[in-house]
Design a protein around this motif. Structure first.
Motif, PDB file in Angstrom:
ATOM      1  N   ARG A   1     -59.312  31.829  49.300  1.00 25.24           N
ATOM      2  CA  ARG A   1     -58.845  30.443  49.266  1.00 25.24           C
ATOM      3  C   ARG A   1     -58.385  29.972  50.639  1.00 25.24           C
ATOM      4  O   ARG A   1     -58.572  28.804  51.001  1.00 25.24           O
ATOM      5  CB  ARG A   1     -57.721  30.291  48.228  1.00 25.24           C
ATOM      6  CG  ARG A   1     -58.205  30.434  46.788  1.00 25.24           C
ATOM      7  CD  ARG A   1     -57.044  30.414  45.802  1.00 25.24           C
ATOM      8  NE  ARG A   1     -56.448  29.078  45.723  1.00 25.24           N
ATOM      9  CZ  ARG A   1     -56.885  28.108  44.927  1.00 25.24           C
ATOM     10  NH1 ARG A   1     -57.926  28.318  44.146  1.00 25.24           N
ATOM     11  NH2 ARG A   1     -56.278  26.932  44.906  1.00 25.24           N
ATOM     12  N   MET A   2     -57.804  30.850  51.427  1.00 26.70           N
ATOM     13  CA  MET A   2     -57.422  30.473  52.786  1.00 26.70           C
ATOM     14  C   MET A   2     -58.650  30.287  53.673  1.00 26.70           C
ATOM     15  O   MET A   2     -58.696  29.377  54.506  1.00 26.70           O
ATOM     16  CB  MET A   2     -56.473  31.513  53.384  1.00 26.70           C
ATOM     17  CG  MET A   2     -55.079  31.493  52.772  1.00 26.70           C
ATOM     18  SD  MET A   2     -53.862  32.469  53.692  1.00 26.70           S
ATOM     19  CE  MET A   2     -54.490  34.132  53.423  1.00 26.70           C
ATOM     20  N   ILE A   3     -59.666  31.129  53.490  1.00 27.71           N
ATOM     21  CA  ILE A   3     -60.878  31.013  54.299  1.00 27.71           C
ATOM     22  C   ILE A   3     -61.552  29.665  54.087  1.00 27.71           C
ATOM     23  O   ILE A   3     -62.041  29.035  55.041  1.00 27.71           O
ATOM     24  CB  ILE A   3     -61.858  32.171  53.980  1.00 27.71           C
ATOM     25  CG1 ILE A   3     -61.298  33.505  54.507  1.00 27.71           C
ATOM     26  CG2 ILE A   3     -63.233  31.908  54.596  1.00 27.71           C
ATOM     27  CD1 ILE A   3     -62.102  34.721  54.078  1.00 27.71           C
TER      28      ILE A   3
ATOM     29  N   LEU B   1     -68.470  34.061  47.354  1.00 24.94           N
ATOM     30  CA  LEU B   1     -68.548  34.126  45.894  1.00 24.94           C
ATOM     31  C   LEU B   1     -67.403  34.975  45.361  1.00 24.94           C
ATOM     32  O   LEU B   1     -67.280  36.156  45.685  1.00 24.94           O
ATOM     33  CB  LEU B   1     -69.888  34.737  45.454  1.00 24.94           C
ATOM     34  CG  LEU B   1     -71.155  34.046  45.970  1.00 24.94           C
ATOM     35  CD1 LEU B   1     -72.387  34.847  45.567  1.00 24.94           C
ATOM     36  CD2 LEU B   1     -71.247  32.628  45.450  1.00 24.94           C
ATOM     37  N   ASP B   2     -66.563  34.366  44.535  1.00 28.48           N
ATOM     38  CA  ASP B   2     -65.439  35.064  43.912  1.00 28.48           C
ATOM     39  C   ASP B   2     -65.846  35.431  42.487  1.00 28.48           C
ATOM     40  O   ASP B   2     -66.003  34.557  41.643  1.00 28.48           O
ATOM     41  CB  ASP B   2     -64.210  34.151  43.927  1.00 28.48           C
ATOM     42  CG  ASP B   2     -62.936  34.864  43.525  1.00 28.48           C
ATOM     43  OD1 ASP B   2     -62.939  36.114  43.497  1.00 28.48           O
ATOM     44  OD2 ASP B   2     -61.936  34.186  43.239  1.00 28.48           O
TER      45      ASP B   2
ATOM     46  N   GLY C   1     -54.526  40.349  46.672  1.00 28.45           N
ATOM     47  CA  GLY C   1     -54.657  39.227  47.594  1.00 28.45           C
ATOM     48  C   GLY C   1     -56.079  38.812  47.917  1.00 28.45           C
ATOM     49  O   GLY C   1     -56.307  38.025  48.840  1.00 28.45           O
ATOM     50  N   LYS C   2     -57.044  39.272  47.125  1.00 32.32           N
ATOM     51  CA  LYS C   2     -58.444  38.952  47.404  1.00 32.32           C
ATOM     52  C   LYS C   2     -58.716  37.453  47.278  1.00 32.32           C
ATOM     53  O   LYS C   2     -59.255  36.825  48.200  1.00 32.32           O
ATOM     54  CB  LYS C   2     -59.368  39.727  46.444  1.00 32.32           C
ATOM     55  CG  LYS C   2     -59.195  41.226  46.504  1.00 32.32           C
ATOM     56  CD  LYS C   2     -60.167  41.942  45.586  1.00 32.32           C
ATOM     57  CE  LYS C   2     -60.068  41.532  44.138  1.00 32.32           C
ATOM     58  NZ  LYS C   2     -58.750  41.831  43.535  1.00 32.32           N
ATOM     59  N   THR C   3     -58.367  36.884  46.122  1.00 31.48           N
ATOM     60  CA  THR C   3     -58.636  35.456  45.911  1.00 31.48           C
ATOM     61  C   THR C   3     -57.800  34.597  46.853  1.00 31.48           C
ATOM     62  O   THR C   3     -58.274  33.574  47.353  1.00 31.48           O
ATOM     63  CB  THR C   3     -58.375  35.071  44.443  1.00 31.48           C
ATOM     64  OG1 THR C   3     -59.295  35.789  43.594  1.00 31.48           O
ATOM     65  CG2 THR C   3     -58.580  33.577  44.224  1.00 31.48           C
TER      66      THR C   3
ATOM     67  N   GLU D   1     -63.246  31.405  42.090  1.00 34.86           N
ATOM     68  CA  GLU D   1     -62.896  31.588  40.683  1.00 34.86           C
ATOM     69  C   GLU D   1     -64.056  31.103  39.808  1.00 34.86           C
ATOM     70  O   GLU D   1     -65.060  31.790  39.723  1.00 34.86           O
ATOM     71  CB  GLU D   1     -61.549  30.922  40.378  1.00 34.86           C
ATOM     72  CG  GLU D   1     -60.425  31.590  41.169  1.00 34.86           C
ATOM     73  CD  GLU D   1     -59.074  30.962  40.978  1.00 34.86           C
ATOM     74  OE1 GLU D   1     -58.110  31.705  40.838  1.00 34.86           O
ATOM     75  OE2 GLU D   1     -58.988  29.720  40.995  1.00 34.86           O
ATOM     76  N   ASN D   2     -64.021  29.934  39.187  1.00 28.55           N
ATOM     77  CA  ASN D   2     -65.110  29.513  38.306  1.00 28.55           C
ATOM     78  C   ASN D   2     -65.795  28.264  38.855  1.00 28.55           C
ATOM     79  O   ASN D   2     -65.129  27.361  39.362  1.00 28.55           O
ATOM     80  CB  ASN D   2     -64.584  29.203  36.901  1.00 28.55           C
ATOM     81  CG  ASN D   2     -64.024  30.428  36.220  1.00 28.55           C
ATOM     82  OD1 ASN D   2     -64.667  31.469  36.194  1.00 28.55           O
ATOM     83  ND2 ASN D   2     -62.815  30.320  35.691  1.00 28.55           N
ATOM     84  N   PRO D   3     -67.146  28.201  38.755  1.00 24.92           N
ATOM     85  CA  PRO D   3     -67.833  26.982  39.195  1.00 24.92           C
ATOM     86  C   PRO D   3     -67.480  25.808  38.287  1.00 24.92           C
ATOM     87  O   PRO D   3     -67.552  25.917  37.061  1.00 24.92           O
ATOM     88  CB  PRO D   3     -69.323  27.353  39.071  1.00 24.92           C
ATOM     89  CG  PRO D   3     -69.368  28.470  38.091  1.00 24.92           C
ATOM     90  CD  PRO D   3     -68.070  29.207  38.234  1.00 24.92           C
ATOM     91  N   GLU D   4     -67.083  24.710  38.883  1.00 25.27           N
ATOM     92  CA  GLU D   4     -66.712  23.520  38.116  1.00 25.27           C
ATOM     93  C   GLU D   4     -67.866  22.522  38.133  1.00 25.27           C
ATOM     94  O   GLU D   4     -68.327  22.116  39.201  1.00 25.27           O
ATOM     95  CB  GLU D   4     -65.446  22.884  38.698  1.00 25.27           C
ATOM     96  CG  GLU D   4     -64.206  23.776  38.599  1.00 25.27           C
ATOM     97  CD  GLU D   4     -63.798  24.062  37.156  1.00 25.27           C
ATOM     98  OE1 GLU D   4     -64.097  23.221  36.290  1.00 25.27           O
ATOM     99  OE2 GLU D   4     -63.197  25.126  36.910  1.00 25.27           O
TER     100      GLU D   4
END
Length: 310
Positions: free
Chosen positions: A50-52, A158-159, A44-46, A86-89
């Motif tokens: 995402r909720m934060i 930072l994920d 549940g880390k990501t 996740e990944n920088p877009e």
């Protein structure tokens, strides 16, 4: 520095259908520290990250960023945040610099000088005018960090920021994050699967398992033994004679040969002088004693029962 937490989670829960993904998380992150999220795959880390940042709604509970509720005061809360989830877009057909300028137009107060400053900080000076499609994954990670820092956030999230970075790049990023927390008082929340890096990088770590908070404490407390018993390596000659002598002694909870010339013994700290005296009485020469300290990986595997990090 204000003592008010940068982030406060209160009974945060996320359900999808009948499945509880995040279960009643409550903790605070104070200003000026690097705070790490660890957990096995699917812990549940990501989802929590995402909720934060408002990319996923809460089923129950409250998230405050600098005292502002992410649900009811989103704009006031999120203005304090820079994030890579996740990944920088990026726009790959634009240069790195053009990407930063494009982003800066959406954020009031970002000057050309600030763009140049963050480019220098992430060490992209020599490649910033190349198109992003020519960047390695590591370079895109650094460009993402630069973008996240443009508006001088109080909180950087930072994920998996070390994805694609070589060892030198990982060290540079770690040193830079340390610099941010110490000189600019930015709080950093980071998740990573690299346990050795988290141990070097973070001030505190939270371990999640099956959506629940297992523990949260400073790194040095995670890597300390959990009770009075410790394991020691004794450099002794001859080691076989030391092994036999220790087996006859009281309060020795375990003993075995380790590497050449080393005996591993488990006992209480205040027993060590007595054990060493006993070894010398048995004509064993002692050249050194060292306490074996658990790594963060050791503690993680102990706490989670061997769940794979991810």
């Amino acid at each position: 520095m204000s003592s008010e937490p940068i982030i406060s989670l209160r009974h945060v829960t996320k359900r999808v259908g009948r499945t509880t993904i995040i279960d009643d998380l409550t903790f605070d992150v104070p200003p000026g520290e690097i705070f790490g999220f660890l957990g096995p795959n699917g812990a549940g880390k990501t989802t929590t990250i995402r909720m934060i940042v408002g990319l996923m709604s809460l089923t129950k509970g409250q998230i405050l960023i600098k005292g502002k509720d992410i649900k009811t005061e989103f704009e006031q809360a999120i203005r304090h945040v820079g994030a890579i989830v996740e990944n920088p877009e990026m726009y790959k057909y634009l240069s790195g610099y053009q990407n930063l300028v494009h982003y800066a137009r959406m954020v009031p107060g970002v000057t050309k000088e600030r763009i140049d400053e963050v480019v220098s900080r992430v060490r992209l000076d020599n490649r910033i005018h190349d198109k992003v499609k020519k960047y390695s994954l590591g370079m895109r990670q650094r460009l993402g960090v630069a973008q996240a820092l443009l508006h001088r956030p109080s909180l950087l999230i930072l994920d998996e920021p070390t994805n694609g970075l070589d060892p030198a790049g990982i060290r540079e990023l770690r040193d830079y994050l340390r610099h941010l927390t110490r000189t600019e008082k930015i709080t950093v929340v980071v998740s990573s699967h690299l346990l050795s890096e988290m141990e070097l990088m973070c001030d505190r770590v939270a371990i999640l398992q099956r959506g629940k908070l297992v523990d949260v404490k400073p790194i040095h407390q995670f890597t300390q033994a959990s009770d009075r018993t410790h394991t020691y390596l004794i450099e002794a000659q001859p080691p076989e004679q030391a092994l036999e002598a220790l087996r006859q002694m009281d309060r020795v909870q375990g003993v075995k040969l380790a590497q050449e010339g080393l005996v591993e013994v488990t006992t209480e700290r205040d027993c060590i002088p007595e054990l060493l005296a006993g070894l010398m009485q048995n004509d064993v020469r002692i050249f050194g004693v060292q306490q074996v300290r658990l790594s963060l990986e050791d503690r993680f595997l102990e706490i989670t029962g061997g769940g794979q990090i991810g």
